[in-house]
Design a protein around this motif. Sequence first.
Motif, mmCIF file in Angstrom:
data_model
loop_
_atom_site.group_PDB
_atom_site.id
_atom_site.type_symbol
_atom_site.label_atom_id
_atom_site.label_comp_id
_atom_site.label_asym_id
_atom_site.label_seq_id
_atom_site.Cartn_x
_atom_site.Cartn_y
_atom_site.Cartn_z
ATOM 1 N N VAL A 125 -3.666 31.715 6.456
ATOM 2 C CA VAL A 125 -3.699 32.077 5.043
ATOM 3 C C VAL A 125 -2.297 31.890 4.473
ATOM 4 N N ALA A 135 0.004 32.098 0.781
ATOM 5 C CA ALA A 135 -0.047 32.733 -0.534
ATOM 6 C C ALA A 135 1.154 32.333 -1.370
ATOM 7 N N LEU A 189 -11.747 34.856 -0.140
ATOM 8 C CA LEU A 189 -10.978 34.757 1.102
ATOM 9 C C LEU A 189 -11.845 35.140 2.294
ATOM 10 N N GLU A 190 -12.562 36.244 2.185
ATOM 11 C CA GLU A 190 -13.430 36.676 3.285
ATOM 12 C C GLU A 190 -14.510 35.633 3.582
ATOM 13 N N PHE A 216 -7.674 42.332 1.969
ATOM 14 C CA PHE A 216 -6.966 41.049 2.048
ATOM 15 C C PHE A 216 -6.234 40.930 3.381
ATOM 16 N N ALA A 273 -6.961 38.397 6.544
ATOM 17 C CA ALA A 273 -5.925 37.514 7.088
ATOM 18 C C ALA A 273 -5.789 37.699 8.594
ATOM 19 N N VAL A 275 -6.521 28.598 4.175
ATOM 20 C CA VAL A 275 -6.827 29.065 2.821
ATOM 21 C C VAL A 275 -5.506 29.243 2.076
ATOM 22 N N VAL A 298 -7.955 29.256 -3.254
ATOM 23 C CA VAL A 298 -8.462 30.364 -4.072
ATOM 24 C C VAL A 298 -7.357 30.724 -5.051
ATOM 25 N N VAL A 332 -10.117 38.382 -2.888
ATOM 26 C CA VAL A 332 -10.413 38.830 -1.526
ATOM 27 C C VAL A 332 -11.839 38.483 -1.114
ATOM 28 N N VAL A 334 -3.779 30.513 -1.271
ATOM 29 C CA VAL A 334 -4.083 31.457 -2.341
ATOM 30 C C VAL A 334 -2.988 31.404 -3.398
#
Length: 736
Positions: free
Chosen positions: A259, A261, A217-218, A245, A249, A230, A177, A214, A232
Motif C-alpha cells: 500500500v 499513500a 482498499l479492503e 486502514f 495494510a 494499491v 484509490v 478504506v 492511495v
Amino acid sequence: MEGSTSMKVVDQASLSSMFNPQTVAVVGASENVGYGGYGGRVLRNLVRAGFTGNIVPVSPKYEEVQGLKAYRDIRDVPMPVDLAVLVVRAELIPGIMRACGEKGVPACSIVSAGFAERGDEGAALQREILAIAGEYGMRFSGPNCLGIANITEHVFASASSLAWNLSELRPGNVSIVSQSGAMAFNSVLARAHEHHVGIGKIATVGNQADLAIVDFLEYLIDHDEQTRVVSVLLEALLPGDGRRFLEAAGRAADAGKSVLALKVGRTSQGAAAAASHTGSLTGDDAIYDDCFEAAGVVRVNDLDELWQTGNLIASTSGMSGHGGIGVLSNSGGLNSLFADLCGVEELALASIDQTTVDVLREILQGFGSAANPADITGHIKRDTLRDMIVAYDRDENVNLTVIGITPSGSGPYAVGIARNIVAAQQTTKTPVVVLWASSRDLETAGKATTDDSGITILLDAGVPVFEEPRKCARALRHLYRRRRREAEPAAFPRMITGAPAQAEPATGASPLLRDNLLESIGAERIPVARSLVAEDWEATVAAAEQLGYPIVVKVHSPGVAHKTELGGVRVGIADRAELRQAYEDLTGILDRRGEPPRLLVQELVAGEVEVILGGVRDPIFGPVVMLGSGGILVELLRDRVFRPAPVDTATAHAMIRSLNGAPLLEGHRGRPRCDVDALADTIVRFSEIFAAAPELTELEINPLMVGKEGSGVRAVDALAVGGDEQVREPAEAGRR
C-alpha cells in the motif's frame, strides 16, 4: 465529513458490481463532451475504452445519445443495471437514487458536486441520499467524484477529460484509490500510460459519503487477485477509519501486496486546501506518518513518486530481501552522484565478490573501474554489457542492478543498449532498474518512435526506467524498506489489531478521572516520584521534612499545563532557607494569577535521561501513544514517535530505537546504559491505561526519568485532559 463507513459492512458483491458490471447506465448522458459535459464524457469514455457490456444512456431529453438508444428513466431500462453513474444537478440526485433503488441497482457512482463540500445545505442533501441508499441496500462512491474504472475489463466509467484512445490503456497490477478524481484519472493515469505502466483499477471517492477510501482498499487487498499494489491519493480518512486502514495494510503485507499513500495536508496551507476541496479534516500529519510506518504503508511525496514506486514494487516481487545494489554505468560522475543519493536514502551498495571484480576487469581491460559502482565506459553500448549484468546476477551480494546511462534515449545506440539489457534480463533473476539520465529523444529531434526509442523498448519489456537520479534512489528506498519488512518481520513489529482494549483498570473504574493523577498512575503499576500537596507554609515545611532534602517544589494549579513556561518549578532545594525563598516566589506567581497558594512538594528524582510519554485520542486513528526525547525540550527537539495504542513490548522497543536520542539511552560515549527494558514496559503499560480510558482525550507523563540499567524509571509530572478540556493535576493524596 458526512457519513461514516463504519455504519455498514461493505459487501464484496457491491464493489464487484462497480468494477465488473455487465450493464452501465449513465444518468445525465448528453452529446456534450466539452466544458461542463460530464455526462457526455462518461458515455464517450465507456465507448472509447471498448467496454463489451451494455452501455445505457438515461436522459429525459433524448431518444438517442451518441448513437446509443436512450431511456427517459432508469426504471425503463429493460435489463438489470449493475452500475449507475449519476451526472445531474445535485438537487435531482435524491429522486434518481430512489429510482435506482426501485430498479434494484446495487451500486452507483455519483459524479455530481454540490453536497457537503458546499456547506450546510449541501451536507443535508448528502445525508438524504445516504439515507435513501441505506433504505434500498445500495452502495455508492462520491458524491463529487470522477467515477470508477477497471482497465483490464475496459470499464472506464469516468468523466475524465482525457481525449486519447482509452482502449490503448495498459492493464496492470497497480490500482488507484483517490479522493481527487482529476489527479487519479488525469495526472497519474496519463503519466503512467506515457511510461507504459499498467494500471488495474481506479476508484475515486470524492466526499466519501458512503463508500470511503478504506472500503475500496479492503476490497482490493482482500478480494482482488490482480492487484498487487494499491496507490492511495488521500486528503483525509473518515473519523474512525484509521484503524481499518492500518489493519487492511497489515493484511496486504500478509498477501504479498503493498500500500502506497500520497497524503496531502503536511502544511497548514495544504490542510486548508484539502478542507475546502472535499470538506475533509486532514488530521495530525505526524500521526499519519507514524501510523503509516507502523502498518508498512509507503508514504510518498509527489505524483511521479506514487506511480513510479508502485510500478517498481510490482515489478520486483521476486526480489530477495538480503543484499545490496549493484551499479553499472558509463559515467563515473553519474556513479558518484547516485552513490551519494543512495547514502542519503540509507541504501546499501553491494560489496561485490572477487569473482565479479575479475569478470569486470577482464572486460574493461584497464579502463573504467571494476568496482561497485562500476564505470564501464563505452561498454554501455556493446554486447559485453550483457556479460556484466550476468556477472552481477551471479553475485549473491547483489539483489538488484541499476544501470546508469547518459547517452540519449533514442537512436541506434539507445536501441542497442536497450536490447542488450532486455536480452540479459531474460536469462537472469536479479531485477534490473534503468536510470536513463539523459534526453528521451534528442537524437531523433523529438520524433522518436517505438522502433528507435531505447526507453520505449525497455518499458515494453517491463523494465522500470527512471530519468532522475534522485527519484530513482527515493523509489529504491521504499522498495528496500518493503522487502526488508518481508524478510525481517521481527524488526518491524505488527500493530495490535482489533478495537482498542477497554479493559477494567487495575484499581477500578476510571481512576484517572480522580484529582490525584500522579498517584493514580502509580496505582496502575507505573513508578512515580513521591509527592505531597501543601496549601500553606507550615504544610510545605512538613512535606519537605517528610520527603527529605533535596526536593522539588512546583505550583499546583488546575489551569497550568506547562509549569516550566510559567517559571513555576524550583529544583534541588537543599534546606529550609532555600525552601522559604521558593515558597515566596511560587506563591507570588499564583497570587498574581488570582489562585490560592497550593504547591506540590516532590522528592528529587535522579535519572540519566528524560523522556516524555504521552497519549492522544486522535479522531482518525483513535488512541495513539507518543514517546519523545528531552522531556521539557520535546517541542524544540521534535524527536518523537507515535504508534496506535495499545502497543506490545516489541513495538515499544522499536519506538525507543527510532528516536534520535536513542544512543543516550544505550550508553553514548561512556555514559551508563539506561534501563531500556523498564522504559519499554512502562510504554506498554501506559498505552494500555490510555486505551482503556475513553474519558480522556490526552494523557501525559513529562518528564519520565530513565535511570541506569536495573534502576527503572520514575514519572515526575503528569497531566490529563478529559472531554471537558480540564487539566487534572497530580498528587492530591497526602494533602496538608
